[in-house]
Design a protein around this motif. Structure first.
Motif, PDB file in Angstrom:
ATOM      1  N   UNK A 243       5.735  -9.923  -9.740  1.00 49.06           N
ATOM      2  CA  UNK A 243       5.644 -11.355 -10.064  1.00 49.06           C
ATOM      3  C   UNK A 243       5.813 -12.188  -8.787  1.00 49.06           C
ATOM      4  N   UNK A 244       6.756 -11.803  -7.949  1.00 48.29           N
ATOM      5  CA  UNK A 244       6.972 -12.520  -6.681  1.00 48.29           C
ATOM      6  C   UNK A 244       5.721 -12.391  -5.806  1.00 48.29           C
ATOM      7  N   UNK A 245       5.212 -11.177  -5.688  1.00 44.65           N
ATOM      8  CA  UNK A 245       4.097 -10.918  -4.767  1.00 44.65           C
ATOM      9  C   UNK A 245       2.799 -11.589  -5.215  1.00 44.65           C
TER      10      UNK A 245
ATOM     11  N   UNK B 258       0.838  -1.197   0.000  1.00 45.58           N
ATOM     12  CA  UNK B 258       0.000   0.000   0.000  1.00 45.58           C
ATOM     13  C   UNK B 258       0.871   1.245   0.000  1.00 45.58           C
ATOM     14  N   UNK B 259       0.205   2.351  -0.088  1.00 45.85           N
ATOM     15  CA  UNK B 259       0.893   3.639  -0.204  1.00 45.85           C
ATOM     16  C   UNK B 259       1.746   3.958   1.029  1.00 45.85           C
TER      17      UNK B 259
ATOM     18  N   UNK C 171       8.366  -2.390  -9.404  1.00 45.28           N
ATOM     19  CA  UNK C 171       9.254  -3.282 -10.167  1.00 45.28           C
ATOM     20  C   UNK C 171       8.478  -4.541 -10.576  1.00 45.28           C
ATOM     21  N   UNK C 172       8.490  -4.854 -11.857  1.00 39.72           N
ATOM     22  CA  UNK C 172       7.728  -6.002 -12.369  1.00 39.72           C
ATOM     23  C   UNK C 172       8.174  -7.318 -11.718  1.00 39.72           C
ATOM     24  N   UNK C 173       9.489  -7.453 -11.494  1.00 36.82           N
ATOM     25  CA  UNK C 173       9.987  -8.694 -10.865  1.00 36.82           C
ATOM     26  C   UNK C 173       9.380  -8.854  -9.471  1.00 36.82           C
TER      27      UNK C 173
ATOM     28  N   UNK D  71       0.328   3.676  -9.025  1.00 40.03           N
ATOM     29  CA  UNK D  71       0.517   2.379  -8.360  1.00 40.03           C
ATOM     30  C   UNK D  71      -0.753   1.586  -8.067  1.00 40.03           C
ATOM     31  N   UNK D  72      -1.895   2.253  -8.065  1.00 42.55           N
ATOM     32  CA  UNK D  72      -3.103   1.569  -7.579  1.00 42.55           C
ATOM     33  C   UNK D  72      -3.346   0.228  -8.264  1.00 42.55           C
ATOM     34  N   UNK D  73      -3.236   0.220  -9.582  1.00 41.51           N
ATOM     35  CA  UNK D  73      -3.531  -1.031 -10.296  1.00 41.51           C
ATOM     36  C   UNK D  73      -2.513  -2.108  -9.916  1.00 41.51           C
ATOM     37  N   UNK D  74      -1.294  -1.694  -9.616  1.00 36.52           N
ATOM     38  CA  UNK D  74      -0.267  -2.660  -9.189  1.00 36.52           C
ATOM     39  C   UNK D  74      -0.634  -3.255  -7.822  1.00 36.52           C
TER      40      UNK D  74
END
Ligand SMILES: Nc1ncnc2c1ncn2[C@@H]1O[C@H](COP(=O)(O)OP(=O)(O)O)[C@@H](O)[C@H]1O
Ligand SMILES: O=C(O)C1=C[C@@H](OP(=O)(O)O)[C@@H](O)[C@H](O)C1
Ligand SMILES: [Mg+2]
Length: 198
Positions: free
Chosen positions: A106-108, A16-17, A101-103, A160-163
């Motif tokens: 992917x982990x999360x 979260x923020x 970070x996309x990596x 960031x929200x969509x992430x």
């Protein structure tokens, strides 16, 4: 069975923020469980980063945000690997930017993640009061900067929200009521999610 008697069965990641309460609520949940005789480990990813780097978050950002993000990625990877074999429940508070970070995303996505959703005015008020976040340091502590902080928070949230939503299995609205209410709600959510999984 009461809440305190139930256990967290998989590491729980809080995202979260900045200033949404990940560090505070994560620690409180762990303390609450321990108080009721349930061992629970609390890990703050920013602390892991500082331990790994031997420098503070502020010092790392002073080098560059990229340097910080690189160590953040390594820290997340290390925490995920090292908690795999933990026999006790673990709550991990991530830094707000971990999802950039996309990596990391992917982990999360493969973890049990909870998005602490907090309104922008609440985030801005806390961030102005608390300070200490290099990403927002140009705004902190300057009189009359609440509006600027709100605009900055809104802009970061838009990015960031969509992430946050994409990596999380559940969303918890926080910062509406008291801190105590948020702790109880988070404990309840974790308890429900743990039961559903196993
Ligand atoms: N539910 C809440 N009610 C009131 N204050 C809160 C609440 N959650 C967090 N805070 C306060 O907000 C500030 C930021 O919290 P923190 O846990 O550092 O957020 P994060 O780790 O998400 O950046 C701290 O001063 C903390 O005491
Ligand atoms: O949002 C961000 O990019 C950041 C949030 C901070 O953690 P909190 O979210 O715990 O404040 C910390 O990781 C760093 O200052 C960067
Ligand atoms: Mg934190």
């Amino acid at each position: 069975m009461t809440l305190a008697e139930e256990s967290i069965t998989k590491p729980v990641f809080l995202v979260g923020m900045p200033a949404s309460g990940k560090t505070t609520l994560g620690l409180q949940v762990a303390l609450r469980l321990r108080k009721h005789g349930k061992p629970c480990v609390f890990i703050d990813l920013d602390q892991v980063i500082e331990d790994m780097a031997g420098s503070t978050v502020v010092e790392l950002f002073a080098e560059s945000e990229a340097v910080f993000r690189q160590i953040e990625q390594q820290a997340l990877q290390q925490v995920v690997e090292s908690t795999l074999d933990f026999s006790v429940p673990v709550v991990i508070a991530c830094g707000g930017g971990v999802v950039e970070c996309e990596a990391n995303r992917q982990i999360l996505r493969g973890q049990c993640c909870i998005y602490l959703d907090c309104a922008v005015p609440v985030l801005a008020k806390r961030a102005v009061q608390q300070g200490g976040r290099p990403l927002l340091s140009g705004i902190v502590g300057v009189a009359g900067n609440s509006q600027r902080m709100e605009a900055e928070m809104a802009s970061i949230l838009q990015r960031r929200r969509s992430y946050y939503e994409e990596v999380s299995e559940a969303v918890l609205e926080v910062g509406v009521d008291s801190l105590e209410k948020d702790v109880i709600n988070l404990l309840e959510l974790i308890s429900i999610m743990s039961k559903g999984r196993l």
